[in-house]
Write a protein that holds these residues in place. Structure first.
Motif, PDB file in Angstrom:
ATOM      1  N   UNK A 255     -10.684  10.103  -8.308  1.00 13.98           N
ATOM      2  CA  UNK A 255      -9.553   9.305  -8.783  1.00 13.98           C
ATOM      3  C   UNK A 255      -9.143   8.269  -7.745  1.00 13.98           C
ATOM      4  N   UNK A 256      -9.143   8.648  -6.473  1.00 13.28           N
ATOM      5  CA  UNK A 256      -8.785   7.703  -5.415  1.00 13.28           C
ATOM      6  C   UNK A 256      -9.785   6.549  -5.373  1.00 13.28           C
ATOM      7  N   UNK A 257     -11.054   6.873  -5.479  1.00 15.06           N
ATOM      8  CA  UNK A 257     -12.085   5.830  -5.489  1.00 15.06           C
ATOM      9  C   UNK A 257     -11.903   4.890  -6.684  1.00 15.06           C
ATOM     10  N   UNK A 258     -11.533   5.450  -7.834  1.00 14.49           N
ATOM     11  CA  UNK A 258     -11.362   4.621  -9.033  1.00 14.49           C
ATOM     12  C   UNK A 258     -10.201   3.654  -8.904  1.00 14.49           C
ATOM     13  N   UNK A 259      -9.266   3.938  -7.991  1.00 12.41           N
ATOM     14  CA  UNK A 259      -8.110   3.076  -7.753  1.00 12.41           C
ATOM     15  C   UNK A 259      -8.285   2.228  -6.496  1.00 12.41           C
ATOM     16  N   UNK A 260      -9.518   2.181  -5.973  1.00  6.96           N
ATOM     17  CA  UNK A 260      -9.834   1.404  -4.768  1.00  6.96           C
ATOM     18  C   UNK A 260      -9.009   1.862  -3.575  1.00  6.96           C
ATOM     19  N   UNK A 261      -8.722   3.150  -3.531  1.00  6.06           N
ATOM     20  CA  UNK A 261      -7.940   3.712  -2.442  1.00  6.06           C
ATOM     21  C   UNK A 261      -8.806   4.361  -1.384  1.00  6.06           C
ATOM     22  N   UNK A 262      -8.153   4.974  -0.416  1.00  5.75           N
ATOM     23  CA  UNK A 262      -8.846   5.643   0.676  1.00  5.75           C
ATOM     24  C   UNK A 262      -8.279   7.043   0.879  1.00  5.75           C
TER      25      UNK A 262
ATOM     26  N   UNK B 141       0.847  -1.188   0.000  1.00 11.47           N
ATOM     27  CA  UNK B 141       0.000   0.000   0.000  1.00 11.47           C
ATOM     28  C   UNK B 141       0.881   1.235   0.000  1.00 11.47           C
ATOM     29  N   UNK B 142       0.630   2.128  -0.945  1.00  9.49           N
ATOM     30  CA  UNK B 142       1.337   3.398  -1.024  1.00  9.49           C
ATOM     31  C   UNK B 142       0.583   4.425  -0.194  1.00  9.49           C
ATOM     32  N   UNK B 143       1.299   5.093   0.709  1.00  9.11           N
ATOM     33  CA  UNK B 143       0.700   6.117   1.552  1.00  9.11           C
ATOM     34  C   UNK B 143       1.299   7.477   1.190  1.00  9.11           C
ATOM     35  N   UNK B 144       0.436   8.442   0.977  1.00  3.82           N
ATOM     36  CA  UNK B 144       0.851   9.803   0.634  1.00  3.82           C
ATOM     37  C   UNK B 144       0.163  10.764   1.593  1.00  3.82           C
ATOM     38  N   UNK B 145       0.950  11.558   2.278  1.00  4.88           N
ATOM     39  CA  UNK B 145       0.402  12.532   3.215  1.00  4.88           C
ATOM     40  C   UNK B 145       0.808  13.931   2.762  1.00  4.88           C
ATOM     41  N   UNK B 146      -0.177  14.810   2.581  1.00  2.00           N
ATOM     42  CA  UNK B 146       0.083  16.211   2.236  1.00  2.00           C
ATOM     43  C   UNK B 146      -0.406  17.061   3.399  1.00  2.00           C
ATOM     44  N   UNK B 147       0.537  17.704   4.065  1.00  2.00           N
ATOM     45  CA  UNK B 147       0.268  18.460   5.286  1.00  2.00           C
ATOM     46  C   UNK B 147       0.611  19.925   5.060  1.00  2.00           C
TER      47      UNK B 147
END
Length: 408
Positions: free
Chosen positions: A377-384, A330-336
């Motif tokens: 786009x996140x939904x289309x990639x089954x992401x959260x 799982x790739x995690x990306x955080x933008x703060x």
């Protein structure tokens, strides 16, 4: 003085989705479009021409002739008006038009005066951006020249679509070629052993004792078993090499290459806003590949949004990490950011995929679709997607995207 509302096409969300579906790297198109941008300037007889793609916040100049520019804020562009219609958009004198006369490219170098833009029109009447010609002198384009510019614009769109197809084919060919190379390499050893042992038995003939023959047969059996194991591994689609030995395919980033791309694309926006922008990676997983698919669109919109809502002197931090879950990653990306924050009501709108326009800390005009597109786009990639914010204390967006197990 209050600025006028930003012009937004009626089909803006569909337009942004179409642009995202092309999944273009805005830094890698110039070579394929350079000849067409130059041709446009020659046809129009102008000093400058540009091929501009317009996303939620930014006008990306993916090819240009006569003026070295990579991007500008969408709200400052002239092409934002071109994508509103189906025909060309002309401004005879930018310095006399209230919408543009105070823009930096009119009041200072290069002191532009004339503009003519043609929409880059894709299927279903969707405008991805614009082909425009500009000059520091006034011009008058003939109908014949306008028609030729439209033909060039059509060819630009055709090339963008062709590049998408070619990239897909390249990914497939690259994967097949790499698999063939790996199989050839891994089979060569066991087969070589079998051939060598058979040659020894043949050359020594009757000189071989029964014990020696049995030992040779045992070694041959062992080599043959290695080939069978390899075949089972290939058929079960298991990884053949360790993760740190896998080279990046054309449809892959790792954290290092993704960081470089993000810094190149969005540092200019941060500098312009006087915001500190940084991208951090996880050292233990930074060389492991993951899919590029829609990443630039997802993370780019989050970063642009964060810069927009962060006041001067603030920060925008992006954190990249990759973790293993069973057979996948799982790739995690955080933008703060240290920006103005988001209300609970606005967070609810984002999570429901609805767009609402708001203005940034320096009066940047909002288009209301950036975060809605990110959620789509996140939904289309089954992401959260997770959003944590408190009004006045900044916002943190966290994206989690599952990666296929084959990308080990």
């Amino acid at each position: 003085m209050q600025t006028s509302l930003a012009p937004v096409p009626a089909n803006e969300m569909d337009r942004l989705k179409a642009l995202a579906d092309l999944d273009l790297d805005y830094t890698a198109l110039n070579e394929n479009l350079q000849s067409l941008s130059k041709l446009a300037a020659k046809v129009a007889g102008t000093e400058i021409s540009m091929v501009n793609l317009i996303d939620t916040y930014t006008q990306w100049t993916v090819s240009n002739y006569g003026l070295d520019v990579d991007q500008m804020s969408r709200e400052d562009s002239v092409c934002q008006y071109t994508i509103l219609g189906n025909d060309g958009f002309e401004v005879k004198d930018l310095s006399e038009d209230d919408r543009f006369k105070n823009k930096f490219y009119v009041t200072s170098d290069p002191n532009l005066r004339y503009y003519y833009g043609v929409p880059l029109r894709a299927d279903d009447g969707i405008n991805l951006g614009a082909l425009c010609v500009l000059d520091t002198q006034l011009h008058n384009l003939t109908p014949e020249k306008v028609e030729m510019l439209k033909i060039i614009a059509d060819e630009i769109v055709n090339r963008l679509k062709a590049l998408k197809v070619i990239e897909s084919m390249r990914n497939h060919v690259s994967e097949v070629t790499e698999n063939q190379r790996r199989v050839a390499h891994d089979i060569r050893g066991p087969l070589g052993g079998i051939i060598g042992l058979a040659r020894i038995i043949s050359e020594q003939g009757d000189e071989n004792t029964m014990e020696e023959v049995l030992e040779f047969i045992h070694l041959i059996q062992k080599s043959g078993h290695s080939i069978l194991e390899l075949a089972d591994e290939i058929l079960s689609v298991k990884s053949i090499q360790a993760a740190n030995e896998v080279k990046l395919a054309s449809d892959e980033f790792n954290q290092v290459t993704f960081k470089e791309k993000l810094l190149k694309l969005y540092t200019p926006q941060a500098i312009n806003k006087k915001v500190t922008f940084s991208v951090n990676t996880s050292a233990d997983t930074q060389n492991i590949p993951f899919f590029k698919n829609k990443l630039l669109q997802i993370v780019g919109n989050l970063i642009s949004n964060a810069i927009k809502f962060t006041p001067e002197g603030g920060f925008v931090k992006t954190h990249l990490s990759l973790d293993s879950v069973n057979e996948g990653r799982t790739l995690h990306i955080k933008v703060e950011d240290s920006g103005v924050g988001i209300t609970p009501e606005r967070i609810q709108q984002i999570m429901s995929g609805k767009g609402e326009s708001t203005n940034g800390t320096h009066g940047e005009q909002g288009y209301g679709f950036g975060l809605a597109l990110v959620k789509h786009l996140i939904d289309s990639l089954s992401g959260q997607l997770q959003v944590i914010s408190k009004t006045g204390n900044g916002t943190t967006f966290t994206v989690s995207l599952p990666q296929q197990a084959s990308k080990k």
